[in-house]
Design a protein around this motif. Sequence first.
Motif, PDB file in Angstrom:
ATOM      1  N   ARG A  84     -22.176  55.045  78.107  1.00 30.69           N
ATOM      2  CA  ARG A  84     -20.970  55.603  77.494  1.00 30.69           C
ATOM      3  C   ARG A  84     -21.165  55.899  76.013  1.00 30.69           C
ATOM      4  O   ARG A  84     -20.578  56.835  75.482  1.00 30.69           O
ATOM      5  N   SER A  85     -22.016  55.116  75.345  1.00 28.67           N
ATOM      6  CA  SER A  85     -22.242  55.368  73.916  1.00 28.67           C
ATOM      7  C   SER A  85     -22.965  56.685  73.677  1.00 28.67           C
ATOM      8  O   SER A  85     -22.834  57.282  72.607  1.00 28.67           O
ATOM      9  N   ASN A  86     -23.711  57.167  74.664  1.00 29.92           N
ATOM     10  CA  ASN A  86     -24.439  58.431  74.508  1.00 29.92           C
ATOM     11  C   ASN A  86     -23.579  59.651  74.796  1.00 29.92           C
ATOM     12  O   ASN A  86     -23.953  60.771  74.432  1.00 29.92           O
ATOM     13  N   ILE A  87     -22.445  59.452  75.429  1.00 29.44           N
ATOM     14  CA  ILE A  87     -21.622  60.592  75.832  1.00 29.44           C
ATOM     15  C   ILE A  87     -20.878  61.197  74.635  1.00 29.44           C
ATOM     16  O   ILE A  87     -20.548  62.379  74.635  1.00 29.44           O
ATOM     17  N   THR A  88     -20.655  60.388  73.597  1.00 25.72           N
ATOM     18  CA  THR A  88     -19.896  60.865  72.441  1.00 25.72           C
ATOM     19  C   THR A  88     -20.535  62.093  71.808  1.00 25.72           C
ATOM     20  O   THR A  88     -19.845  63.067  71.504  1.00 25.72           O
ATOM     21  N   ALA A  89     -21.842  62.081  71.638  1.00 26.95           N
ATOM     22  CA  ALA A  89     -22.522  63.226  71.025  1.00 26.95           C
ATOM     23  C   ALA A  89     -22.389  64.474  71.895  1.00 26.95           C
ATOM     24  O   ALA A  89     -22.173  65.573  71.376  1.00 26.95           O
ATOM     25  N   LEU A  90     -22.500  64.308  73.219  1.00 25.01           N
ATOM     26  CA  LEU A  90     -22.339  65.453  74.120  1.00 25.01           C
ATOM     27  C   LEU A  90     -20.927  66.028  74.024  1.00 25.01           C
ATOM     28  O   LEU A  90     -20.738  67.243  73.938  1.00 25.01           O
ATOM     29  N   VAL A  91     -19.943  65.141  74.029  1.00 27.22           N
ATOM     30  CA  VAL A  91     -18.554  65.595  73.967  1.00 27.22           C
ATOM     31  C   VAL A  91     -18.274  66.244  72.613  1.00 27.22           C
ATOM     32  O   VAL A  91     -17.582  67.269  72.544  1.00 27.22           O
ATOM     33  N   ASP A  92     -18.838  65.677  71.553  1.00 26.77           N
ATOM     34  CA  ASP A  92     -18.667  66.293  70.221  1.00 26.77           C
ATOM     35  C   ASP A  92     -19.200  67.717  70.221  1.00 26.77           C
ATOM     36  O   ASP A  92     -18.570  68.626  69.681  1.00 26.77           O
ATOM     37  N   LYS A  93     -20.369  67.929  70.826  1.00 28.82           N
ATOM     38  CA  LYS A  93     -20.948  69.276  70.879  1.00 28.82           C
ATOM     39  C   LYS A  93     -20.087  70.217  71.701  1.00 28.82           C
ATOM     40  O   LYS A  93     -19.885  71.375  71.330  1.00 28.82           O
ATOM     41  N   LEU A  94     -19.575  69.729  72.833  1.00 35.25           N
ATOM     42  CA  LEU A  94     -18.680  70.552  73.655  1.00 35.25           C
ATOM     43  C   LEU A  94     -17.414  70.904  72.882  1.00 35.25           C
ATOM     44  O   LEU A  94     -16.939  72.042  72.930  1.00 35.25           O
ATOM     45  N   GLU A  95     -16.867  69.932  72.173  1.00 35.32           N
ATOM     46  CA  GLU A  95     -15.641  70.159  71.412  1.00 35.32           C
ATOM     47  C   GLU A  95     -15.900  71.097  70.224  1.00 35.32           C
ATOM     48  O   GLU A  95     -15.110  72.018  69.984  1.00 35.32           O
ATOM     49  N   ASP A  96     -17.007  70.885  69.519  1.00 36.61           N
ATOM     50  CA  ASP A  96     -17.345  71.748  68.377  1.00 36.61           C
ATOM     51  C   ASP A  96     -17.529  73.203  68.804  1.00 36.61           C
ATOM     52  O   ASP A  96     -17.222  74.122  68.047  1.00 36.61           O
ATOM     53  N   ALA A  97     -18.008  73.410  70.022  1.00 33.82           N
ATOM     54  CA  ALA A  97     -18.204  74.765  70.548  1.00 33.82           C
ATOM     55  C   ALA A  97     -16.918  75.348  71.113  1.00 33.82           C
ATOM     56  O   ALA A  97     -16.902  76.505  71.559  1.00 33.82           O
ATOM     57  N   GLY A  98     -15.836  74.572  71.133  1.00 38.06           N
ATOM     58  CA  GLY A  98     -14.566  75.062  71.656  1.00 38.06           C
ATOM     59  C   GLY A  98     -14.509  75.090  73.171  1.00 38.06           C
ATOM     60  O   GLY A  98     -13.665  75.780  73.745  1.00 38.06           O
ATOM     61  N   LEU A  99     -15.379  74.328  73.832  1.00 36.81           N
ATOM     62  CA  LEU A  99     -15.440  74.342  75.291  1.00 36.81           C
ATOM     63  C   LEU A  99     -14.546  73.290  75.930  1.00 36.81           C
ATOM     64  O   LEU A  99     -14.112  73.453  77.067  1.00 36.81           O
ATOM     65  N   VAL A 100     -14.296  72.200  75.206  1.00 36.94           N
ATOM     66  CA  VAL A 100     -13.383  71.158  75.683  1.00 36.94           C
ATOM     67  C   VAL A 100     -12.519  70.697  74.523  1.00 36.94           C
ATOM     68  O   VAL A 100     -12.852  70.901  73.351  1.00 36.94           O
ATOM     69  N   GLU A 101     -11.418  70.074  74.883  1.00 36.59           N
ATOM     70  CA  GLU A 101     -10.543  69.423  73.907  1.00 36.59           C
ATOM     71  C   GLU A 101     -10.309  68.005  74.371  1.00 36.59           C
ATOM     72  O   GLU A 101     -10.228  67.743  75.575  1.00 36.59           O
ATOM     73  N   ARG A 102     -10.194  67.102  73.399  1.00 35.31           N
ATOM     74  CA  ARG A 102      -9.799  65.730  73.710  1.00 35.31           C
ATOM     75  C   ARG A 102      -8.277  65.674  73.603  1.00 35.31           C
ATOM     76  O   ARG A 102      -7.717  66.026  72.572  1.00 35.31           O
ATOM     77  N   ARG A 103      -7.642  65.246  74.680  1.00 39.46           N
ATOM     78  CA  ARG A 103      -6.175  65.132  74.706  1.00 39.46           C
ATOM     79  C   ARG A 103      -5.800  63.784  75.298  1.00 39.46           C
ATOM     80  O   ARG A 103      -6.591  63.189  76.029  1.00 39.46           O
ATOM     81  N   PRO A 104      -4.580  63.336  75.028  1.00 36.63           N
ATOM     82  CA  PRO A 104      -4.158  62.079  75.662  1.00 36.63           C
ATOM     83  C   PRO A 104      -4.246  62.197  77.186  1.00 36.63           C
ATOM     84  O   PRO A 104      -3.860  63.215  77.761  1.00 36.63           O
ATOM     85  N   ASP A 105      -4.797  61.175  77.814  1.00 35.63           N
ATOM     86  CA  ASP A 105      -4.934  61.151  79.274  1.00 35.63           C
ATOM     87  C   ASP A 105      -3.547  61.149  79.899  1.00 35.63           C
ATOM     88  O   ASP A 105      -2.691  60.350  79.513  1.00 35.63           O
ATOM     89  N   PRO A 106      -3.286  62.041  80.858  1.00 34.23           N
ATOM     90  CA  PRO A 106      -1.955  62.106  81.459  1.00 34.23           C
ATOM     91  C   PRO A 106      -1.565  60.843  82.229  1.00 34.23           C
ATOM     92  O   PRO A 106      -0.385  60.560  82.386  1.00 34.23           O
TER      93      PRO A 106
END
Length: 174
Positions: free
Chosen positions: A77-99
């Motif tokens: 799980r600690s390694n996923i942060t960098a991947l998600v940051d890259k996805l978010e920086d590219a505008g491909l995903v957003e972090r939102r409150p979990d429904p």
Amino acid sequence: MTQPTPIPGGPPGPDRTVLAGGVVRRLLHLAAAIRHHMDLELAELGLTPAVARALDELDPDQPLPARSLAARLNCDRSNITALVDKLEDAGLVERRPDPTDRRLKALVVTDVGRRIRAQVRRIRSDSRLLAGLTDDQLAALHTLIWQVSDGGCPEECGTERTADRDTPGVAKPL
């Protein structure tokens, strides 16, 4: 010393070990060539193979907590942060409150992410290296690969198996 027994239907002379070794080397060569072509196409989209795989694992219609993505990718799980940051920086995903649990953040694929994900899925499932095969040859190769990778061909070899990502004990490369 006994002579190697020719394999029925195979080339004369080599024993099974030599023949199998040649097959393994050719499969590894083919896999490396496919990976090389995919990596080039992913780079044209501005993605690394790891980021592309992470995007591919996300369902655009189902927000997913990052920890669940880490489990799907079989990484810490600690390694996923960098991947998600890259996805978010590219505008491909957003972090939102979990429904389902507003204390958590869920990953939501953006409209741009949907379009890029579709291209990633095409790239990851396309191999021009197999283009020279007839439909019958491709079907035969598919059956043989299923047979050696799963110990047998599923009832419907022509259908894609969805359980691959959840197969215990199978490491998935990033």
